[in-house]
Motif scaffolding. Structure first.
Motif, PDB file in Angstrom:
ATOM      1  N   GLU A  32      60.964 -96.097   1.735  1.00  0.00           N
ATOM      2  CA  GLU A  32      60.158 -96.300   0.539  1.00  0.00           C
ATOM      3  C   GLU A  32      58.910 -97.110   0.846  1.00  0.00           C
ATOM      4  N   VAL A  33      59.066 -98.131   1.706  1.00  0.00           N
ATOM      5  CA  VAL A  33      57.907 -98.929   2.118  1.00  0.00           C
ATOM      6  C   VAL A  33      56.908 -98.051   2.863  1.00  0.00           C
ATOM      7  N   ALA A  34      57.422 -97.202   3.737  1.00  0.00           N
ATOM      8  CA  ALA A  34      56.553 -96.321   4.509  1.00  0.00           C
ATOM      9  C   ALA A  34      55.737 -95.409   3.598  1.00  0.00           C
ATOM     10  N   ARG A  35      56.391 -94.831   2.602  1.00  0.00           N
ATOM     11  CA  ARG A  35      55.678 -93.940   1.684  1.00  0.00           C
ATOM     12  C   ARG A  35      54.662 -94.706   0.841  1.00  0.00           C
ATOM     13  N   ALA A  36      55.037 -95.886   0.412  1.00  0.00           N
ATOM     14  CA  ALA A  36      54.134 -96.672  -0.439  1.00  0.00           C
ATOM     15  C   ALA A  36      52.878 -97.098   0.306  1.00  0.00           C
ATOM     16  N   LEU A  37      53.005 -97.378   1.605  1.00  0.00           N
ATOM     17  CA  LEU A  37      51.872 -97.867   2.390  1.00  0.00           C
ATOM     18  C   LEU A  37      51.270 -96.788   3.290  1.00  0.00           C
ATOM     19  N   ASP A  38      51.794 -95.547   3.175  1.00  0.00           N
ATOM     20  CA  ASP A  38      51.302 -94.428   3.984  1.00  0.00           C
ATOM     21  C   ASP A  38      51.422 -94.749   5.476  1.00  0.00           C
ATOM     22  N   LEU A  39      52.607 -95.202   5.863  1.00  0.00           N
ATOM     23  CA  LEU A  39      52.899 -95.522   7.265  1.00  0.00           C
ATOM     24  C   LEU A  39      54.129 -94.736   7.698  1.00  0.00           C
ATOM     25  N   SER A  40      54.367 -94.689   8.996  1.00  0.00           N
ATOM     26  CA  SER A  40      55.604 -94.091   9.491  1.00  0.00           C
ATOM     27  C   SER A  40      56.724 -95.128   9.394  1.00  0.00           C
ATOM     28  N   GLU A  41      57.966 -94.645   9.365  1.00  0.00           N
ATOM     29  CA  GLU A  41      59.093 -95.584   9.297  1.00  0.00           C
ATOM     30  C   GLU A  41      59.171 -96.435  10.559  1.00  0.00           C
ATOM     31  N   ASN A  42      58.800 -95.866  11.692  1.00  0.00           N
ATOM     32  CA  ASN A  42      58.805 -96.647  12.937  1.00  0.00           C
ATOM     33  C   ASN A  42      57.803 -97.796  12.860  1.00  0.00           C
ATOM     34  N   THR A  43      56.646 -97.533  12.268  1.00  0.00           N
ATOM     35  CA  THR A  43      55.630 -98.586  12.122  1.00  0.00           C
ATOM     36  C   THR A  43      56.125 -99.681  11.184  1.00  0.00           C
ATOM     37  N   VAL A  44      56.766 -99.267  10.096  1.00  0.00           N
ATOM     38  CA  VAL A  44      57.317-100.243   9.159  1.00  0.00           C
ATOM     39  C   VAL A  44      58.371-101.098   9.856  1.00  0.00           C
ATOM     40  N   ALA A  45      59.230-100.458  10.645  1.00  0.00           N
ATOM     41  CA  ALA A  45      60.263-101.204  11.371  1.00  0.00           C
ATOM     42  C   ALA A  45      59.638-102.227  12.321  1.00  0.00           C
ATOM     43  N   SER A  46      58.520-101.865  12.944  1.00  0.00           N
ATOM     44  CA  SER A  46      57.830-102.798  13.838  1.00  0.00           C
ATOM     45  C   SER A  46      57.266-103.988  13.067  1.00  0.00           C
ATOM     46  N   TYR A  47      56.698-103.698  11.897  1.00  0.00           N
ATOM     47  CA  TYR A  47      56.186-104.792  11.065  1.00  0.00           C
ATOM     48  C   TYR A  47      57.318-105.738  10.657  1.00  0.00           C
ATOM     49  N   ILE A  48      58.452-105.157  10.271  1.00  0.00           N
ATOM     50  CA  ILE A  48      59.586-105.975   9.844  1.00  0.00           C
ATOM     51  C   ILE A  48      60.077-106.847  10.995  1.00  0.00           C
ATOM     52  N   LYS A  49      60.119-106.289  12.184  1.00  0.00           N
ATOM     53  CA  LYS A  49      60.531-107.065  13.352  1.00  0.00           C
ATOM     54  C   LYS A  49      59.607-108.269  13.558  1.00  0.00           C
TER      55      LYS A  49
END
Length: 213
Positions: free
Chosen positions: A168-185
């Motif tokens: 959901e974060v990825a879709r909201a920010l127009d990012l890939s899930e892998n990129t979101v996971a990197s940000y979360i890390k």
């Protein structure tokens, strides 16, 4: 507090909460609901000064009603009234905009006193819940300075704090899930945390879970 919404599915407990509310706020008008569906409908068609909301309901979570109340009437004071005092529920309630959290296993006099304090600007918190909050921040340490998180990391943290999953974060920010996971890390490393629950705590504390227009 003149107009109250009480959300509780057990009739005997709902009557008990109504008694407490009337003692705390003499002359108040109380609207009772016993389901998420009923609570959402009530919040959509009426405005309340105070909403006392149970969490575990037959048709879902009281957090859905909390979010609708805050969406329709941001000034309504929302107090969770529940038997569930674990971190995940507390975090979820605070992230959704709860103004207080009371456990129903307290003596009636204590609940009345804690509700009355709302008029003085004191959050309605059971002592054990206040201790959990204090212990959490004592153990996790201070929040990293705002400038330690990048703007995009703050965006991600804000959405996590609102209960969104990675997709959901990825879709909201127009990012890939892998990129979101990197940000979360990166967020976890900077804040010294290791769970989404802790991330939600920090997002709430930093004021990131408030809807922005």
């Amino acid at each position: 507090m003149k107009s109250l919404l009480i959300l509780e599915d057990i009739a005997e407990t709902r009557a008990w909460l109504c008694e407490i509310a009337r003692e705390a706020f003499p002359g108040c008008s109380i609207h009772e609901e016993g389901s998420v569906r009923g609570g959402v409908t009530a919040a959509t068609h009426a405005t309340f000064d105070l909403a006392m909301l149970d969490l575990g309901l037959p048709d879902g979570s009281g957090l859905d009603v909390l979010r609708r109340v805050k969406q329709e009437s941001p000034d309504t004071i929302c107090v969770i009234t529940t038997v569930m005092g674990d971190d995940a529920w507390i975090v979820g309630a605070l992230s959704a905009g709860a103004n207080g959290y009371l456990l129903k296993d307290q003596p009636q006099d204590s609940l009345i006193r804690q509700l009355r304090q709302i008029a003085d600007g004191v959050p309605a918190l059971s002592p054990s819940i206040a201790r959990r909050i204090m212990d959490h921040f004592r153990l996790t340490g201070p929040v990293a300075p705002d400038d330690d998180l990048t703007a995009r990391e703050r965006d991600v943290l804000a959405l996590i704090g609102r209960g969104m999953r990675n997709g959901e974060v990825a879709r909201a920010l127009d990012l890939s899930e892998n990129t979101v996971a990197s940000y979360i890390k990166g967020i976890y490393r900077k804040l010294g945390i290791s769970s989404r629950a802790e991330a939600s705590w920090h997002a709430t504390r930093m004021g990131l879970t408030t809807d922005r227009t």
